[in-house]
Design a protein around this motif. Sequence first.
Motif, mmCIF file in Angstrom:
data_model
loop_
_atom_site.group_PDB
_atom_site.id
_atom_site.type_symbol
_atom_site.label_atom_id
_atom_site.label_comp_id
_atom_site.label_asym_id
_atom_site.label_seq_id
_atom_site.Cartn_x
_atom_site.Cartn_y
_atom_site.Cartn_z
ATOM 1 N N MET A 17 0.847 -1.208 0.000
ATOM 2 C CA MET A 17 0.000 0.000 0.000
ATOM 3 C C MET A 17 0.875 1.247 0.000
ATOM 4 S SD MET A 17 -2.906 -0.267 2.902
ATOM 5 C CE MET A 17 -4.595 -0.117 2.430
ATOM 6 N N VAL A 21 -1.129 5.793 3.456
ATOM 7 C CA VAL A 21 -2.425 5.128 3.693
ATOM 8 C C VAL A 21 -2.251 4.023 4.729
ATOM 9 C CG1 VAL A 21 -4.274 3.799 2.613
ATOM 10 C CG2 VAL A 21 -3.163 5.647 1.335
ATOM 11 N N GLU A 24 -1.902 5.321 8.204
ATOM 12 C CA GLU A 24 -3.184 5.824 8.713
ATOM 13 C C GLU A 24 -4.065 4.659 9.177
ATOM 14 O OE1 GLU A 24 -5.181 8.494 5.975
ATOM 15 O OE2 GLU A 24 -5.404 9.885 7.660
ATOM 16 N N VAL A 25 -4.026 3.553 8.436
ATOM 17 C CA VAL A 25 -4.779 2.352 8.817
ATOM 18 C C VAL A 25 -4.314 1.869 10.194
ATOM 19 C CG1 VAL A 25 -4.997 -0.123 8.294
ATOM 20 C CG2 VAL A 25 -5.342 1.571 6.483
#
Lengths: 260, 114
Positions: A17, A21, A24-25
């Motif tokens: 990824m 992102v 943030e996950v």
Amino acid sequence: MNNQQYLARLKKLLSSMPHQVRDEVLREIQSYLNDCGDQDMALLEKFGPPEKLAQQYLDGEVVHLTLLQKLSSKGRLGLSVFGAIVLVLVLIVTGLAYYYQRDAFNYADPQALAGATRDTKWLSAPWDGVSLIKVSQAEVVFYWHQQQQVRWTCDGNWLAQDQLIRNGTMVFQQAECLVYLPTRPARINVNQSKVTLIRPADHVDVKVSQSNIRIAQRSEGYQYNIQGIDNVDEVPLSTQGAAINIDINAFQSSLVPYVY
Amino acid sequence: MENDLFQKWQSQLRKGYLELCVLIVLRQKHTTYGFELLRLLNEAGISLNEGTLYPLLNRMHKNGWLDSYWIHPEDSGHPRRFYQLSDTGVEQLPKMLDAFQQNECAVSKLMELI
């Protein structure tokens, strides 16, 4: 698996990824833990196996894969195709290198030489005036003939007779030449050059520095006296009873049989 | 085998349905975060776990239906990722609701035919 191990595993599984992102996950899951108020609550129990969770996150994600990962994801077929392409390229490059390094024709074949040089301009000079031949940054092929003159033809730095022979020294410099020597002893000094001796018919005394010497043998063989070359495995060994001596004194040079 | 097929069918059916539910909650609440959203959905009778909701939110955000932002409380609270409908989400929701309701009506009519 504790929560730290779970998050570490998930981070690894989401490595394809975009990192922003992915981070943030992971922060959001950490935030969830704080909302629960129970840091000991098992993420594995709530979110399921990290592999399955990662699969959910990656579903529909534009995955950023490295070339190797792309090939791996296509399995062995991809790797095989990649390997085959590399192999073909290597073979092509090797073939081209061999083709361009190969001689224009077989220098050791008199007929091939005659055919290739039919329209060539040759020059000649009396041999008595030559006591030394110097080859510097040049490619020269030496032959021996029954005449009493030295005869030559060159490409590249073409020099007339009076420029080529001075004070008893014949100089081939920055040129590609074919040279016929009379059947007389010859002294040749070679520096940063490629020299080929085609069946010497008389004693040759060669001093070689940072050069490549190739020799095509006569059936009668030679009496070699080689100095300065460590590996002489491929050099033709002295033939017992041979009448012609070849003396080679080498420095940082190679000596090999002439093979077309 | 039958159970697996049913779960697969249910999963396909739920995907769009859950997205619609999230959009509806966010229209009502304006803005909220994952933990609270999960609680609201569960209270409404929707069976949903963390492993489904959080990737779903991530995907909806990526689709452009949701905006998200982090709030870092000044007190001792921890940072939370809040979600709200994006302009696209606001625009899409009525269309999704219409489509969903039409499907419901169609099923009802079919049931009456039978």
